[in-house]
Structures are given as structure tokens and as C-alpha cells.
Design a protein around this motif. Structure first.
Motif, PDB file in Angstrom:
ATOM      1  N   PRO A   1     -16.024   1.631   7.946  1.00 46.19           N
ATOM      2  CA  PRO A   1     -17.155   0.956   7.298  1.00 46.19           C
ATOM      3  C   PRO A   1     -18.269   0.646   8.304  1.00 46.19           C
ATOM      4  CG  PRO A   1     -15.063  -0.098   6.729  1.00 46.19           C
ATOM      5  CD  PRO A   1     -14.763   0.884   7.809  1.00 46.19           C
ATOM      6  N   GLU A   2     -19.494   0.673   7.819  1.00 41.77           N
ATOM      7  CA  GLU A   2     -20.669   0.396   8.669  1.00 41.77           C
ATOM      8  C   GLU A   2     -20.514  -0.949   9.386  1.00 41.77           C
ATOM      9  OE1 GLU A   2     -23.763   1.618  10.560  1.00 41.77           O
ATOM     10  OE2 GLU A   2     -23.249   2.815   8.787  1.00 41.77           O
TER      11      GLU A   2
ATOM     12  N   LEU B   1      -5.413   0.925   5.514  1.00 44.44           N
ATOM     13  CA  LEU B   1      -6.544   0.610   6.389  1.00 44.44           C
ATOM     14  C   LEU B   1      -7.785   0.258   5.566  1.00 44.44           C
ATOM     15  CD1 LEU B   1      -6.235   3.431   9.108  1.00 44.44           C
ATOM     16  CD2 LEU B   1      -5.977   0.981   9.506  1.00 44.44           C
ATOM     17  N   GLU B   2      -8.057   1.084   4.557  1.00 50.06           N
ATOM     18  CA  GLU B   2      -9.274   0.897   3.749  1.00 50.06           C
ATOM     19  C   GLU B   2      -9.246  -0.412   2.962  1.00 50.06           C
ATOM     20  OE1 GLU B   2     -12.049   2.640   3.559  1.00 50.06           O
ATOM     21  OE2 GLU B   2     -11.389   4.182   4.971  1.00 50.06           O
ATOM     22  N   LYS B   3      -8.093  -0.698   2.334  1.00 55.43           N
ATOM     23  CA  LYS B   3      -8.051  -1.840   1.417  1.00 55.43           C
ATOM     24  C   LYS B   3      -7.882  -3.172   2.127  1.00 55.43           C
ATOM     25  CE  LYS B   3      -5.957  -3.656  -2.779  1.00 55.43           C
ATOM     26  NZ  LYS B   3      -4.980  -3.479  -3.866  1.00 55.43           N
ATOM     27  N   TYR B   4      -7.064  -3.203   3.181  1.00 55.61           N
ATOM     28  CA  TYR B   4      -6.729  -4.489   3.806  1.00 55.61           C
ATOM     29  C   TYR B   4      -7.276  -4.651   5.224  1.00 55.61           C
ATOM     30  CZ  TYR B   4      -3.442  -5.030  -0.052  1.00 55.61           C
ATOM     31  OH  TYR B   4      -2.881  -5.139  -1.298  1.00 55.61           O
ATOM     32  N   THR B   5      -7.061  -3.628   6.059  1.00 55.88           N
ATOM     33  CA  THR B   5      -7.331  -3.808   7.483  1.00 55.88           C
ATOM     34  C   THR B   5      -8.812  -4.026   7.765  1.00 55.88           C
ATOM     35  OG1 THR B   5      -5.458  -2.360   7.950  1.00 55.88           O
ATOM     36  CG2 THR B   5      -6.967  -2.809   9.761  1.00 55.88           C
TER      37      THR B   5
ATOM     38  N   ASP C   1       3.940  -4.049  16.057  1.00 57.90           N
ATOM     39  CA  ASP C   1       2.804  -3.486  15.319  1.00 57.90           C
ATOM     40  C   ASP C   1       2.412  -4.315  14.099  1.00 57.90           C
ATOM     41  OD1 ASP C   1       0.704  -1.752  14.780  1.00 57.90           O
ATOM     42  OD2 ASP C   1       1.933  -0.397  13.584  1.00 57.90           O
ATOM     43  N   VAL C   2       2.510  -5.640  14.177  1.00 60.52           N
ATOM     44  CA  VAL C   2       1.916  -6.480  13.128  1.00 60.52           C
ATOM     45  C   VAL C   2       0.424  -6.149  13.072  1.00 60.52           C
ATOM     46  CG1 VAL C   2       1.258  -8.882  12.637  1.00 60.52           C
ATOM     47  CG2 VAL C   2       3.616  -8.351  13.340  1.00 60.52           C
ATOM     48  N   GLY C   3      -0.227  -6.019  11.840  1.00 62.93           N
ATOM     49  CA  GLY C   3       0.280  -6.196  10.540  1.00 62.93           C
ATOM     50  C   GLY C   3       0.906  -5.036   9.797  1.00 62.93           C
TER      51      GLY C   3
ATOM     52  N   SER D   1       0.843  -1.196   0.000  1.00 66.43           N
ATOM     53  CA  SER D   1       0.000   0.000   0.000  1.00 66.43           C
ATOM     54  C   SER D   1       0.879   1.246   0.000  1.00 66.43           C
ATOM     55  CB  SER D   1      -0.896   0.015   1.235  1.00 66.43           C
ATOM     56  OG  SER D   1      -1.677   1.182   1.256  1.00 66.43           O
ATOM     57  N   PRO D   2       0.407   2.349  -0.608  1.00 70.31           N
ATOM     58  CA  PRO D   2       1.208   3.575  -0.628  1.00 70.31           C
ATOM     59  C   PRO D   2       1.202   4.344   0.692  1.00 70.31           C
ATOM     60  CG  PRO D   2      -0.849   3.918  -1.812  1.00 70.31           C
ATOM     61  CD  PRO D   2      -0.789   2.462  -1.468  1.00 70.31           C
ATOM     62  N   GLY D   3       0.402   3.924   1.690  1.00 71.12           N
ATOM     63  CA  GLY D   3       0.400   4.668   2.952  1.00 71.12           C
ATOM     64  C   GLY D   3      -0.600   4.117   3.936  1.00 71.12           C
TER      65      GLY D   3
END
Length: 439
Positions: free
Chosen positions: A176-177, A103-107, A328-330, A96-98
Motif C-alpha cells: 500500500p502507498e 498480509l493484505e487484510k491484517y498486516t 515469527d509472531v504474528g 486467513s487462507p494464506g
């Protein structure tokens, strides 16, 4: 490999090897550690009886107790990881670039699965085995917004009799909801979890607002009140990790003097509070942390992986902020505290600070215990402390064996372990005097 955990062990056990533990912070004290090249550790009923020179202590052993022989290796307290996300185990090393897009794409999609208790238990089981294989015996752990994720974690930790702090994430906005709780509901569920788990055996609860942007003022207010109501419960969150995040907080809380000030306003700076990252603090923030005994969890592999920035060790030390190390994984890329030391050393050098190996091993043991207000319970080998310890192997790999064979001081030996070591350097891990991992 994990081992079958047998809680019925002989009343007195003894271990012979080199023995190392810390009594103070090497950054501020000359005689900060105890090192016995031919040492003996004596344990009774899961607690430390004595640690010192073999010749001086051997006569204190009952005549029928033979020390387990680990000569050539180092016995030291188990590592303490003060900031780690067990639900993110399955998304470690995601590109990810940041921070915010990561957070949005993976976490968030990964954490959604933890409403399923069986899934949470399976990940917790794997996660704890990973920690033990890396020599980590205690951690401050983020679960997800789901109560089930907390129950699953503490059940697995209780099976292994580990001293762990963990908590349900609080998030009632900007997420996300499917991961959103409410101000009142999230804090009520946290209090139910405190009543169920805090100080049950070796389990400890941590009130866990994810970070200021994902909690409303109402939720932060209620979380702060909960923290004041239960002063021996932990509080953990993130602060000043990333410049985009800092700017976001400024827009959400324009009246706050700083990002840290948001938490301070709600009564969250106190002993037993742990703040992850703390890269973009100013000296007013650092002074406030020191005077409230709020602790910093330095997360070097995560900070480099996400391009967040460099932690300023020299300013933190000048203002006597309590420091500890974390994977601080992941966001972090290894469960190994040795690999974390490797990154911490390089991060400090890039910031024109030099971190000796002794300081890094202190931060990963007694420094973590002090930051958690647990000195005397874990983190070193004082009499009566819980017997969480590891067997470090300086010959775990051909390169380590070759380099440590030329070590001319303890500092050189530890520095080689920090730079070249990883999970292979952990020969065995013990929790409360019971072997819970054997390589």
C-alpha cells in the motif's frame, strides 16, 4: 508480572539450581552440553564468572554472598528468537487462507499505525514484556517502514538493558502507498538508524528488506551495498516461505536461478544475515548459505498456521547450514520458545526427521547466538558472557510436575518441558544479571 528493573545490583551474585548450557550442537557432537544437577551460577557486573557443580564452586564465592536458592528448577541461558515482528503483536491469531491475503487484510493495516511514536512505544513495551515472560532475552525484530517504530522499540529495549537486533522494514513496491518508502530514502533512513542505534549499549541494527517482492532492484542493490559497508550490522529478510510467494518472485526476477539467488546477486549472503523460513530451498541454495555463513531462522508455528510447508531439517544438517528457532509472531501463534519447540518437533516428524529435545534447546540458545555471530556474548555460560538467563520450572503445572517426576534422563525432562511447557514454565528472567521478570 514485570518487575521494577534495578540496575544497581550487588557486584557478585550467585544462583543455586540445576544448571544447563550448551557448548556445541548435539546433532554433531556427543559432549555438546554441560549439565549440573546441583549447580551454581556466579555472576559479576552483569557477566558470567562461572557455571558448574555447586560443591566445586561454592568456595569461590565471597564470604558475604549467599546463593539465591532455586533448587528444583533449571537455570539456563535466555532464549534467542531470531525472527519476530513486534508491530504484529496486536494481530496475532488472525484468520486467513494464506500468507499473501493475510498480509493484505491484517498486516499492512496494522503496521500503518506505527507512524505514531506513542502507539509504537506502547506496543513495544507490551511486546518486550511478553518476550521476557516467555524467557526470551534476545531477538531479531522487524519494525515497520517508519523510523519512529525503530526509535520506539530501541528506547523500550534500552530501558530493560536487553541485547536486541531490530530494523526498519524496506518496501518500495507491491505494498500500500501508506507503507511505501523509496529506494534511496529507505536506505538513507536505515543508515541514519545504524548511526543512531547500532552498538549503543546492547542494541544492534538489522538492515531489513521485507522480502524480495516488495523491493525494487534499485532498493535491493542499495540495501546490499549498505550491508557491505557495515559488515557488523545484521541483515534480515524472508525467503522461500510459501509456494505462491516463490512463484511471484520467479515472475518478478526471471533471471535469478532461485529465490535465494535474488539476495545473493545483491551481496546479501554474509555472516550476520538471517533468513526467515527457507522451506523451498534446493541443495545449491543450502550450500551457498553454509559457505557464506548465512543463517536460517526456522519458524514452525507460523509455517503450520499459514499452511506454508515443512522445513527440511535433515537436508539443512547434511549441508551444515546454521539453524536457529523463531516464533515469527504474528504469523506465529505464541511468544513462547517452548511452544515453538513443540511445533518444531511435530513439523520435523511430519518430514520424517526426529528432533531430540537437547537439539531444540540448543537451537533456542547457543544455536541462535551462533547464527547471529554472538557466541561468547550470549547463548551459553562461558566465562565473560553476558548474564542473560532464565529459571525454568519443571513443576509449573500439575501435568508437568507429574510427568517430570517420572523423568529418567535429562532428555526426557527437557522433552516434557518442550511438549507441555509454555510461559508458565518461566519462573524468572534475568538480563545482564538483573531480574527483569518474575512469575
Amino acid at each position: 508480572m514485570s518487575v521494577n528493573i534495578n540496575h544497581h545490583v550487588p557486584e557478585v551474585q550467585a544462583y543455586r539450581a540445576s544448571v544447563l548450557h550448551f557448548t556445541a550442537d548435539p546433532a554433531f557432537h556427543e559432549n555438546a552440553y554441560s549439565w549440573h544437577e546441583d549447580g551454581l551460577l556466579i555472576v559479576k557486573d552483569g557477566h558470567i564468572v562461572a557455571a558448574g557443580d555447586y560443591q566445586h564452586l561454592k568456595d569461590k564465592l565471597p564470604h558475604d554472598v549467599m546463593p539465591l536458592d532455586y533448587r528444583g528448577k533449571i537455570i539456563m541461558p535466555g532464549f534467542i528468537d531470531t525472527h519476530v515482528h513486534y508491530p504484529q503483536t496486536d494481530m496475532i491469531a488472525s484468520p486467513s487462507p494464506g500468507l499473501l491475503p493475510w498480509l493484505e487484510k491484517y498486516t499492512f493495516p496494522t503496521e500503518r499505525k506505527f507512524e505514531d511514536r506513542a502507539h509504537a512505544a506502547q506496543v513495544a513495551d507490551f511486546f518486550l514484556d511478553q518476550l521476557l515472560s516467555c524467557g526470551t532475552t534476545s531477538a531479531m525484530v522487524y519494525c515497520t517502514v517508519h523510523q519512529e517504530s525503530v526509535h520506539a522499540f530501541f528506547h523500550e529495549s534500552t530501558k530493560r538493558n536487553l541485547r536486541m537486533a531490530a530494523g526498519k522494514v524496506l518496501m518500495d513496491r507491491n505494498c500500500p502507498e501508506f507503507l511505501r518508502d523509496t529506494a534511496e530514502g529507505g536506505v538513507r533512513e536505515s543508515e541514519e538508524l545504524i548511526e543512531r542505534w547500532h552498538n549503543k549499549g546492547r542494541q544492534m541494527y538489522a538492515i531489513t528488506p521485507r522480502f524480495a517482492p516488495t523491493s525494487t532492484d534499485a532498493q535491493l542493490q542499495l540495501a546490499g551495498e549498505l550491508a557491505q559497508k557495515y559488515p557488523d550490522v545484521y541483515l534480515q529478510t524472508h525467503v522461500a516461505e510459501n509456494t505462491d510467494e516463490v512463484a511471484w518472485v520467479k515472475s518478478l526476477f526471471p533471471e535469478a536461478r532461485s529465490y535465494l539467488d535474488v539476495y545473493d546477486k545483491y551481496g546479501m549472503l554474509r555472516p550476520r544475515s538471517m533468513y526467515g523460513h527457507c522451506i523451498y530451498l534446493d541443495d545449491s541454495d543450502r550450500k551457498r548459505m553454509a559457505e557464506t555463513k548465512s543463517a536460517v531462522s526456522v519458524c514452525p508455528t507460523s509455517n503450520m498456521f499459514l499452511g506454508s510447508g515443512l522445513f527440511n531439517f535433515s537436508r539443512a544438517d547434511e549441508l551444515h547450514v546454521p539453524l536457529s528457532l523463531a516464533t515469527d509472531v504474528g504469523g506465529g501463534t505464541s511468544f513462547s520458545m517452548l511452544q515453538t519447540m513443540n511445533a518444531a518437533y511435530k513439523m520435523a516428524r511430519l518430514g520424517s526427521t526426529y528432533l531430540p529435545a537437547l537439539r531444540m534447546f540448543y537451537m533456542a540458545t547457543l544455536g541462535g547466538a551462533r547464527s547471529m555471530q554472538l557466541e561468547g556474548t550470549i547463548g551459553n555460560f562461558v566465562k565473560g558472557a553476558e548474564a542473560d538467563f532464565i529459571i525454568l520450572d519443571p513443576q509449573a503445572t500439575p501435568l508437568l510436575e507429574r510427568r517430570t517426576g517420572h523423568s529418567e534422563s535429562l532428555e526426557e525432562l527437557l522433552f516434557a518441558l518442550a511438549m507441555l511447557g509454555d510461559d508458565r514454565s518461566i519462573n524468572a528472567t534475568y538480563a545482564a544479571g538483573v531480574k527483569v521478570y518474575q512469575r
